[in-house]
Design a protein around this motif. Structure first.
Motif, mmCIF file in Angstrom:
data_model
loop_
_atom_site.group_PDB
_atom_site.id
_atom_site.type_symbol
_atom_site.label_atom_id
_atom_site.label_comp_id
_atom_site.label_asym_id
_atom_site.label_seq_id
_atom_site.Cartn_x
_atom_site.Cartn_y
_atom_site.Cartn_z
ATOM 1 N N ASP A 164 13.030 7.174 -0.512
ATOM 2 C CA ASP A 164 11.707 7.715 -0.203
ATOM 3 C C ASP A 164 11.631 8.565 1.056
ATOM 4 O OD1 ASP A 164 12.181 5.711 1.608
ATOM 5 O OD2 ASP A 164 10.390 4.537 1.144
ATOM 6 N N GLY A 165 12.764 8.954 1.618
ATOM 7 C CA GLY A 165 12.776 9.807 2.795
ATOM 8 C C GLY A 165 13.047 9.076 4.095
ATOM 9 N N CYS A 166 12.976 7.744 4.096
ATOM 10 C CA CYS A 166 13.176 6.983 5.338
ATOM 11 C C CYS A 166 14.592 7.148 5.882
ATOM 12 C CB CYS A 166 12.884 5.500 5.099
ATOM 13 S SG CYS A 166 11.135 5.129 4.851
ATOM 14 N N ILE A 167 15.585 6.858 5.070
ATOM 15 C CA ILE A 167 16.976 6.953 5.521
ATOM 16 C C ILE A 167 17.359 8.409 5.775
ATOM 17 C CG2 ILE A 167 18.070 7.131 3.232
ATOM 18 C CD1 ILE A 167 19.333 4.921 6.088
ATOM 19 N N GLN A 168 16.762 9.321 5.002
ATOM 20 C CA GLN A 168 17.045 10.741 5.195
ATOM 21 C C GLN A 168 16.603 11.202 6.581
ATOM 22 O OE1 GLN A 168 15.685 9.351 2.540
ATOM 23 N NE2 GLN A 168 16.734 10.066 0.705
ATOM 24 N N GLY A 169 15.450 10.694 7.040
ATOM 25 C CA GLY A 169 14.968 11.039 8.369
ATOM 26 C C GLY A 169 15.921 10.576 9.460
ATOM 27 N N MET A 170 16.456 9.368 9.308
ATOM 28 C CA MET A 170 17.407 8.858 10.292
ATOM 29 C C MET A 170 18.674 9.707 10.318
ATOM 30 S SD MET A 170 19.147 5.078 10.624
ATOM 31 C CE MET A 170 17.749 4.351 11.482
ATOM 32 N N LEU A 171 19.166 10.089 9.142
ATOM 33 C CA LEU A 171 20.369 10.909 9.067
ATOM 34 C C LEU A 171 20.136 12.301 9.647
ATOM 35 C CD1 LEU A 171 21.452 9.751 5.516
ATOM 36 C CD2 LEU A 171 22.761 9.387 7.609
ATOM 37 N N GLU A 172 18.931 12.830 9.469
ATOM 38 C CA GLU A 172 18.595 14.117 10.074
ATOM 39 C C GLU A 172 18.627 14.015 11.594
ATOM 40 O OE1 GLU A 172 18.078 17.058 8.828
ATOM 41 O OE2 GLU A 172 17.797 16.709 6.683
ATOM 42 N N MET A 173 18.104 12.917 12.129
ATOM 43 C CA MET A 173 18.104 12.718 13.579
ATOM 44 C C MET A 173 19.524 12.687 14.136
ATOM 45 S SD MET A 173 14.957 12.471 14.745
ATOM 46 C CE MET A 173 15.019 11.495 16.242
ATOM 47 N N ALA A 174 20.461 12.182 13.347
ATOM 48 C CA ALA A 174 21.850 12.067 13.784
ATOM 49 C C ALA A 174 22.675 13.312 13.455
ATOM 50 C CB ALA A 174 22.492 10.841 13.134
ATOM 51 N N ASP A 175 22.038 14.349 12.889
ATOM 52 C CA ASP A 175 22.753 15.565 12.472
ATOM 53 C C ASP A 175 23.868 15.248 11.476
ATOM 54 O OD1 ASP A 175 21.323 17.529 13.725
ATOM 55 O OD2 ASP A 175 22.601 17.633 15.500
ATOM 56 N N ALA A 176 23.646 14.251 10.642
ATOM 57 C CA ALA A 176 24.676 13.814 9.702
ATOM 58 C C ALA A 176 24.573 14.579 8.388
ATOM 59 C CB ALA A 176 24.546 12.316 9.447
ATOM 60 N N THR A 177 25.710 14.776 7.752
ATOM 61 C CA THR A 177 25.763 15.398 6.437
ATOM 62 C C THR A 177 25.533 14.319 5.390
ATOM 63 O OG1 THR A 177 27.388 17.004 7.237
ATOM 64 C CG2 THR A 177 27.193 16.758 4.855
ATOM 65 N N TYR A 178 24.562 14.537 4.486
ATOM 66 C CA TYR A 178 24.278 13.523 3.467
ATOM 67 C C TYR A 178 23.907 14.188 2.150
ATOM 68 C CZ TYR A 178 19.305 14.401 4.529
ATOM 69 O OH TYR A 178 18.079 14.983 4.710
#
Length: 391
Positions: A112-126
């Motif tokens: 639902d976008g929750c984990i995606q937001g965390m990965l964006e904060m970390a500049d991670a590729t997902y």
């Protein structure tokens, strides 16, 4: 060529937790090990993250929570550039380097976008959708309203807030019946932000409508109410983001009850055939007709066209399965819902497509697209200097 570290994230704080585990173990078995070192990352229902080779064994999850002591706890720090996983039981704050995160969640706090937001904060590729497409895909009502505005046909729907129902079920019923297209029973009730047929129900009278709403509110703060299509036919098609957006073969799921249940989706044995010791294969276990020969060719093409359009309008990435409903009494096609990645890999549709796309290559393409998107994101300008503060 040096292999990349690929973390597969799964589990999570959702009632669809175990389906996520099945999905993850399936894809881990077919990931191209010549290109990737696979690191399973299990998020327990408590929200804690774990790594370890034991996570590859299905029996690990049958022994929860005692088995968690056999794994190492980690965390992803939402700090730009961190990317890797920090071991929490290490005095030196050791980090497990990760190149790509492959998301294999179902439901809340993952799809639902929750984990995606965390990965964006970390500049991670997902892999898969970004924050907004994931959130829209998860919220059935908002998704329908957005696609309706884009000209994609959808069934009428009413959104019911649990707080309103707690104040007055009578007022909520009046709100539902006042919605054009929902004036008559039976009606279909389901959680607005869940999948896997959890919390759904068919209301045949006012008493069962109350009961369906109460049951749905056990799982979600909002319920979506839709008309019950009597002569219903369900068709699904998967869409893949590649150099160009492509669609898979169409499937027609087979339901014994008229409405696909959790048991039919995940607890059947592949249409009556034993599969892997009679263990659940996820949605691949569901009975289905691939490329149904008796389906109107115009409806097939409409499903493909609308699926591609929905994928673009919502801004999806990776792969998504788009589900449609056909009212057989008038041959009218309606968008039902989208199952984004994470949430659906739909590999069983791609292996039957023409030309076929095997599961391993499907995963390779999803990963390559994730890497391309990351290159674009990292090239964006994020700083404009510190001028206003010094004026």
């Amino acid at each position: 060529m040096k292999k990349k570290n690929l973390a597969v994230l799964f589990g999570g704080r959702s009632v669809e937790h175990e389906i996520s585990v099945i999905t993850a173990l399936q894809l881990i078995n077919v990931i191209d090990v010549t290109q990737y070192n696979i690191i399973p990352v299990y998020i327990a229902q408590t929200g804690r993250w774990y790594v370890g080779d034991n996570l590859l064994d299905k029996n690990f999850y049958r022994r929860l929570p005692n088995s968690l002591k056999e794994a190492q706890e980690v965390a992803l720090l939402p700090v730009a550039g961190s990317k890797g996983l920090t071991y929490l039981n290490s005095r030196r704050n050791d980090v497990c380097a990760i190149d790509i995160y492959f998301l294999a969640f179902h439901g809340t706090f993952g799809e639902d976008g929750c984990i995606q937001g965390m990965l964006e904060m970390a500049d991670a590729t997902y892999t898969g959708c970004g924050v907004l497409p994931a959130a829209l895909g998860m919220n059935k009502y908002q998704c329908k309203m957005m696609l309706k505005a884009a000209g994609i046909p959808v069934l009428p729907a009413a959104l019911v807030d649990r707080r309103d129902a707690q104040k007055s079920l009578e007022s909520v019923r009046a709100q539902i019946f006042a919605t054009p297209g929902l004036e008559q029973l039976p009606l279909f009730v389901k959680p607005c932000n869940l999948g896997s047929s959890i919390g759904i129900g068919v209301a045949k009278d006012e008493r069962t409508l109350n009961a369906c709403l109460v049951n749905t509110f056990r799982y979600d703060s909002h319920a979506i109410v839709e008309p019950c299509v009597k002569e219903i036919v369900e068709v699904n098609v998967s869409v893949l983001e590649d150099d160009e957006i492509t669609a898979s073969v169409i499937e027609m799921p087979i339901s014994l009850s008229g409405v696909l249940t959790f048991e039919e989706k995940y607890l059947r044995d592949d249409g009556g055939k034993k599969t892997g010791g009679n263990e659940s294969q996820g949605m691949a276990s569901l009975s289905r007709i691939i490329d149904p020969p008796d389906l109107n060719p115009e409806l097939k093409q409409a499903a493909v066209d609308y699926a591609k359009q929905a994928f673009k309008v919502l801004g999806c990435s990776g792969v998504s399965r788009i589900d449609f409903i056909i009212d057989a009494s008038c041959d009218q096609l309606y968008f039902n819902e989208i199952n984004t990645l994470p949430g659906s890999l739909s590999f069983y549709l791609w292996v039957k497509s023409n030309p076929p796309l095997v599961y391993t290559e499907l995963l390779n393409r999803i990963i390559r697209q994730a890497e391309k998107r990351q290159v674009t994101k990292l090239a964006l300008k994020r700083q404009e200097g510190m001028r206003a503060l010094f004026k």
